[in-house]
Enzyme design. Structure first.
Site, mmCIF file in Angstrom:
data_model
loop_
_atom_site.group_PDB
_atom_site.id
_atom_site.type_symbol
_atom_site.label_atom_id
_atom_site.label_comp_id
_atom_site.label_asym_id
_atom_site.label_seq_id
_atom_site.Cartn_x
_atom_site.Cartn_y
_atom_site.Cartn_z
ATOM 1 C CE LYS A 43 -4.496 0.910 0.549
ATOM 2 N NZ LYS A 43 -5.669 0.150 0.120
ATOM 3 N N GLY A 84 -25.626 2.930 2.977
ATOM 4 C CA GLY A 84 -24.717 3.584 2.032
ATOM 5 C C GLY A 84 -25.030 3.198 0.600
ATOM 6 N N GLY A 114 -23.526 4.429 -2.276
ATOM 7 C CA GLY A 114 -22.504 5.004 -3.159
ATOM 8 C C GLY A 114 -22.251 4.089 -4.345
ATOM 9 C CB VAL A 153 -19.936 -0.731 -3.493
ATOM 10 C CG1 VAL A 153 -20.242 -2.205 -3.262
ATOM 11 C CG2 VAL A 153 -18.499 -0.559 -3.948
#
Ligand code: NAI
Length: 354
Positions: A76, A175, A177, A179
């Site tokens: 990452k 949520g 959004g 996805v």
């Protein structure tokens, strides 16, 4: 043998005086292949917090990639930003040269605070980047994430409710959004009855109109009287406060880091709530990004692995039921087992093929 916990193979901290760019690239493990994981652009309070985020997130990617059945290790990167200030093309290109200098040991992609347009600037300096969608496949990971979560919900409903389909199953989606909305659409197509909440009234309105969903207050959606709760917004939503109030018997959604601590997984088990470990169920996106990086144009490469999310979850559920341990601890154990097998075969000069 390379270690999986705590020890990272390589951590690079870079600063460029000319552009003012500061970034950290953490390679946790390359046991399974190049360390893959997105780049986060965030206004950290100090370098120590940025470093600890990079270390924690890259270790998480090792586990996630190990259970996603892709030939990648975990890494990452974080770019230390300033509040409200976007990255310049020169900064993004500089970041790309730092990725490039690692010679392919780290492959970057999108994460919080980075967009596809930013990645395209990064890609001017390195080919070790994915999620661009320029080759006509791959690109936006969210549809793949949503499909994987749907498969995971089906597996969890089978395991907990003994149901072979989602017809009439009551699902609350927190949520809506990228996805969450696509997941809600897929759930509706399979006959699920939806309750939804989002901070955006416009998104809720669209779900009510297009999907016949019942709107809920954001404060209540997690505790809805439903069969399945799908957290698709924030991390940390499952904690000592919220778990005793859950009414669903399945928690399966896309959000990263849903458990505030490992012990919350035990709490869910004690309450008889089946939890689909977040990094297993939300791996559809990383599978698509891996396929794009590998130039896998055969849609079955990605589709087969996304279907595999359900198979892996079913194995986790079975082992958790047999041992009484939480599903999240079982997922970690299974990831470690795959890493140990791969490290052993690497020692014998025979890299495991995912
Ligand atoms: P997004 O930013 O497109 O959507 C998040 C939605 O949650 C927004 O509509 C926002 O208004 C809503 N929201 C925020 N706080 C809320 C609250 N308290 N109650 C209800 N709604 C709230 O993010 P995206 O891409 O859909 O990702 C959702 C989650 O899934 C995140 O945790 C993300 O890290 C995770 N994830 C996403 C992947 C992807 O492919 N996009 C891959 C793997 C994980």
């Amino acid at each position: 043998m390379q270690v999986f916990e705590g020890g990272h193979e390589q951590v690079v901290i870079r600063e460029d005086a000319a552009t003012g760019l500061r970034a950290i690239i953490a390679i946790h493990s390359t046991v399974l292949g190049p360390a893959a994981g997105g780049c986060r652009h965030w206004a950290y309070p100090d370098t120590a917090s940025a470093l600890s985020d990079a270390l924690r997130l890259s270790q998480g990617m090792t586990f996630k990639n190990a259970l996603a059945d892709i030939p990648f290790g975990g890494g990452k990167s974080v770019i230390l930003g300033r509040p409200g200030v976007s990255l310049t093309p020169r900064q993004l290109e500089t970041f790309g040269t730092w990725v490039d200098e690692l010679g392919g040991r780290y492959v970057t992609a999108e994460d919080v605070g980075m967009q596809v347009s930013d990645l395209r600037a990064v890609a001017r300096s390195t080919r070790f980047v994915s999620g661009l969608g320029t080759a006509g496949f791959g690109g936006d990971p969210s549809p793949h994430t949503a499909l994987g979560v749907l498969n995971g919900i089906e597996a969890a409903v089978r395991a907990r409710l003994g149901r072979d389909n989602l017809d009439g199953v009551r699902v609350a989606v927190q949520g809506l959004g990228s996805v969450g909305f696509q997941l809600a659409t897929l759930l509706r197509q399979r006959g699920a009855r939806l309750r939804v909440a989002d901070l955006s009234e416009e998104r809720v309105g669209r779900a009510v109109k297009a999907l016949g969903a019942e709107p809920m207050d954001v404060a209540d959606v997690l505790f809805a009287d439903v069969d399945v709760v799908a957290p698709c917004a924030l991390g940390g939503v499952l904690n000592a406060d919220s778990v005793p109030r859950l009414r669903a018997t399945v928690v399966a959604g896309a959000a990263n880091n849903q458990l505030a601590t490992d012990e919350v997984g035990d709490l869910l088990t004690a309450r008889g709530i089946l939890y689909a470990p977040d990094y297993v169920i939300n791996a559809g996106g990383v599978i698509s990004i891996a396929g794009e990086y590998l130039g896998q144009q055969d849609p079955e490469w990605t589709a087969g692995r996304i279907r595999g999310i359900a198979t892996r979850l079913s194995a986790i559920f079975e082992r958790a039921a047999a041992t009484g341990e939480s599903t999240s601890r079982i997922a970690d154990q299974m990831a470690r087992e795959r890493l140990t097998r791969a490290a052993r075969s690497e020692l014998q000069g025979d890299r495991e093929v995912a």
